[in-house]
Every structure is written in structure tokens, then in C-alpha cells.
Design an enzyme around this catalytic site. Structure first.
Site, short mmCIF file in Angstrom:
data_model
loop_
_atom_site.label_atom_id
_atom_site.label_comp_id
_atom_site.label_asym_id
_atom_site.label_seq_id
_atom_site.Cartn_x
_atom_site.Cartn_y
_atom_site.Cartn_z
N TYR A 1 1.93 2.25 21.12
CA TYR A 1 2.97 1.38 20.57
C TYR A 1 2.39 0.01 20.28
O TYR A 1 1.64 -0.54 21.10
CB TYR A 1 4.12 1.25 21.57
CG TYR A 1 5.20 0.29 21.13
CD1 TYR A 1 6.32 0.75 20.47
CD2 TYR A 1 5.07 -1.08 21.36
CE1 TYR A 1 7.31 -0.14 20.05
CE2 TYR A 1 6.05 -1.97 20.94
CZ TYR A 1 7.17 -1.49 20.29
OH TYR A 1 8.14 -2.37 19.86
N GLU B 1 7.04 -3.14 13.69
CA GLU B 1 6.90 -2.26 14.85
C GLU B 1 6.24 -0.96 14.42
O GLU B 1 6.74 -0.27 13.52
CB GLU B 1 8.27 -1.96 15.45
CG GLU B 1 8.20 -1.09 16.70
CD GLU B 1 9.59 -0.74 17.25
OE1 GLU B 1 10.37 -0.08 16.52
OE2 GLU B 1 9.88 -1.14 18.39
#
Ligand code: GDP
Ligand code: MN
Length: 385
Positions: A108, A196
């Protein structure tokens, strides 16, 4: 403004960030051809402004072009419900095809504006594919944070720290240095509020790729990026907000029952505060702007009244540039043309306020004209009690 995954990937690619090959087919025949060009296998991905698509059936692996075409047909037009859409779900209006890659690790990475510290916050985690809120709640030690000062920008030391946290070495580490720099440049150049990448993957062949991407652009900076306006998808925005922006009005939907028509954001804040102080909850606020015309006021009224949560309306106008008599005429026009089924309380102050109040009083319409803001708030809250 949020944009779709395929658009985010277009931006990433334009800034030199590695993504899997992809395509946006217009129909099943094209979907099949795109899968064919990938060598047959493809990940078929529903494009909506919400994550968790994998869990809701919006991300499917097609083993061959025929399967890709079939998934395309199934997803197009479907209502996709994911943990992030709410129970009503979202209608899928575009389906993206991505080359299927063999994943070794899912990670991530995100950048966002941290207003508190006036820094760009970087978040990274080895727990890719999971929602980051869940990681933060259940395994906060696995969430790596870094603050980047936008004045000095990103440097090799940042990349080294993040790479260490993600366990990158050798060739992947070298790829990551370039990857991170490019993501950061994209973030700054496009005035993003969020980039993101979840998951960021290392493939079995050792390639670093952005497999999924979510980008939010700062609405207030859109004037600096006219080329990004085509990314706006009105289907993904609330219909009231879209209509308001068409008339140059700012409409914000909230959870309460009192509709607010105000001029100026500061007055809107004060209006909501005083409504809450009196025990009410605002359903929305609509800022008609500094130079509100009769027509704008009428349109604003229509938007507020169409919100089914609205049980009463408070109009609070301070006539600095705008004239209160014009606002009053707009309200009267709106009231005559529309079926107003809820109590309306009006507070006018400033330029031509007396004339405005007089017009309202003489109109024969069932409107309450309040002396001041405190009284207006008390009356409107009492009207729905
Ligand atoms: P989201 O659920 O809306 O966040 O959609 P994602 O694009 O992140 O996809 C969800 C999951 O599907 C990812 O975390 C991966 O595990 C898997 N996935 C997506 N694309 C691929 C791919 O090309 N190959 C493989 N093996 N899995 C993929
Ligand atoms: Mn994802």
C-alpha cells in the site's frame, strides 16, 4: 473531485509511473480484442468511484478473450454494491481491462494533504489490498508514515526510508526510487488531495506496478488544470451538487432537516452553528454567492426544496454586494412557481433590507420574516419541533 481508476492510471502513466497495460473497451467485441492483445488473460474491472470492488464482484479475472467479453457484458450497466458504496450501490457505466499479472507481493502507498502539519503525508504498508483504515485500526505498527515538506520536496532519503519499511532491496528498490519520485511529482503538479495506490505490487518477475489507483483532485485548483475537467463524472456526484454547480452555486449536502440558503461560506458556517445551538440540524447549505441574482435565488430555492430531507428552510442573506430586494424578489418568484410544502423563515440584513422585508410581507405568501439571525434560527427550529 474524484476520478475513475482508468483515469488515475492515465495520469500515472503520463507521469512515468509503471502500471499494467490497460484499455477501456466500448463494447464486448473491443473487450475481447483488448484481452487478445494482452495474450488472452485480463482482469475485468468495473469503474465506479468507490473501492472494495473486488469484494462486490466488480473485479474478475478472465482466462481468455471470450470470458473477458462475457464479464464486460455482465458488469456494464450493473448496480455494484461494495462495502464503500452503501446499500444502494452504483451503476457501472465503464469497464476497464487490465493485463493480468502474476503477483508476488501486494503493498500500500498513498500521498495526501495533511492540513494540520501543512505537509504531504505519505502512508505505506506491507498490507496491500486491504483497506488502510482497517490496517490502521487492527495493526497500526504496520502503517508507516512520513511527512514531506512541500517546500523542499521529496529526496532520496525519503525513498530509502519507505523502501526499508516495505522491505524493498536491490532492483525493486531502484525501481521504487523512480516510482515514488514520479508519484510525488504527479501529486504536486496536479494539485491532488489524494493519490492512493492499493495495491502496489511486486510481480513474480520483479516488476513494481500500480495495480489499482485512486486520485482525488482539489476542486479549488481545477482552474489551473482545465485539461483535467474531462475527468469529471457527474453520475458519481450528488444530483443536487451537479445542478448547483451548473448555476454557479455551491451546494453541500448534510444529514439534518433544515435547508439553508445563505450568501458566503462564512455566513453559512455561522448559520449552521446557530441552527445547532438552537437544537436543529442543517440538511444542507447552499451558498448563492456574493452577487446573487433573482434567477440564482430562484434556482437555489428549487434545489433546496427538492431535497426530501428538508423539513424547513432558513434563508439568511446579508446584503453587502447583493441587494436584499432582489433576493426577496427571487424568493417570491420561487414561491409562486413552486409548491412550497415546508415552513420558510427569512432573515435579510444589509443593502435594501427594509425594501426586501416589505416585499416579502406584502407578497401574501406564507413566509416568516425574522428580525435577526438568532430569532430566525429559533423560529425555524421550532417550526419542525
Ligand atoms: P478494489 O477492490 O476496488 O480496491 O480493486 P483492486 O483493483 O484493488 O482489485 C482488488 C484485488 O484484485 C487486488 O488487491 C488484487 O488482489 C486482485 N487483482 C487485481 N488485478 C489483478 C491482477 O492483474 N492479477 C492478480 N493476480 N490479481 C489482481
Ligand atoms: Mn484497490
Amino acid at each position: 473531485m474524484n476520478i475513475h481508476e482508468w483515469q488515475a492510471k492515465e495520469l500515472l502513466a503520463a507521469h512515468g509511473v509503471a502500471i499494467p497495460r490497460g484499455g477501456l473497451p466500448a463494447d464486448a467485441v473491443e473487450a475481447s480484442a483488448i484481452a487478445e492483445s494482452f495474450g488472452g488473460r485480463a482482469v475485468v474491472k468495473a469503474q465506479i468511484h468507490a473501492g472494495g470492488r473486488g469484494k462486490g464482484g466488480g473485479v474478475k479475472l478472465a482466462e481468455n478473450p471470450a470470458e473477458a467479453a462475457a464479464w464486460f457484458d455482465r458488469m456494464m450497466g450493473m448496480t455494484l454494491v461494495t462495502p464503500q458504496t452503501g446499500p444502494k450501490g452504483r451503476v457501472v457505466r465503464a469497464v476497464y481491462l487490465s493485463e493480468a499479472v502474476a503477483i508476488d507481493r501486494e503493498l500500500y502507498l498513498s500521498l495526501l494533504v495533511d492540513r494540520g502539519s501543512s505537509r504531504v503525508a505519505l502512508l505505506a504498508s506491507t498490507e496491500g489490498g486491504m483497506e488502510i483504515e482497517q490496517v490502521a485500526a487492527e495493526a497500526p505498527q504496520k502503517l508507516f508514515r512520513l511527512a514531506i515538506d512541500p517546500a523542499t520536496g521529496i529526496g532520496p532519503h525519503h525513498a530509502r526510508d519507505v523502501a526499508a519499511a516495505l522491505g524493498f532491496h536491490g532492483e525493486v528498490f531502484r525501481q521504487f526510487q523512480v516510482f515514488l519520485l514520479n508519484v510525488y511529482n504527479l501529486f504536486i503538479k496536479n494539485d491532488c488531495s489524494l493519490v492512493e495506490i492499493n495495491p502496489l505490487v511486486v510481480t513474480k518477475s520483479g516488476e513494481l506496478l500500480a495495480l489499482d489507483a485512486k486520485i482525488s483532485l482539489d476542486d479549488n485548483a481545477m482552474a489551473r488544470h482545465p485539461e483535467l475537467a474531462i475527468y469529471r463524472d457527474p453520475h458519481e456526484e450528488s444530483p443536487e451538487e451537479v445542478e448547483a454547480s451548473r448555476y454557479g452555486l455551491n451546494f453541500i449536502k448534510l444529514d439534518g432537516t433544515i435547508g439553508c440558503m445563505v450568501n458566503g461560506a462564512g455566513l453559512a458556517m455561522a448559520t449552521m452553528d446557530i441552527i445547532k445551538l438552537c437544537g436543529g440540524e442543517p440538511a444542507n447549505f447552499l451558498d448563492v454567492g456574493g452577487g446573487a441574482s433573482e434567477e440564482a435565488v430562484k434556482n437555489a430555492f428549487g434545489i433546496i426544496l427538492r431535497d426530501r430531507a428538508v423539513k424547513a428552510v432558513l434563508v439568511n442573506i446579508f446584503g453587502g454586494i447583493v441587494r436584499c430586494d432582489l433576493v426577496a424578489r427571487g424568493i417570491i418568484k420561487a414561491a409562486r412557481e413552486m409548491d412550497i410544502h415546508v415552513p420558510v423563515v427569512v432573515r435579510l440584513e444589509g443593502t435594501n433590507a427594509d425594501e426586501g422585508r416589505h416585499l416579502l410581507a406584502e407578497s401574501g405568501l406564507d413566509l416568516r420574516v425574522a428580525e435577526d439571525l438568532g430569532a430566525a434560527a429559533r423560529i425555524v427550529v421550532a417550526s419542525i419541533a
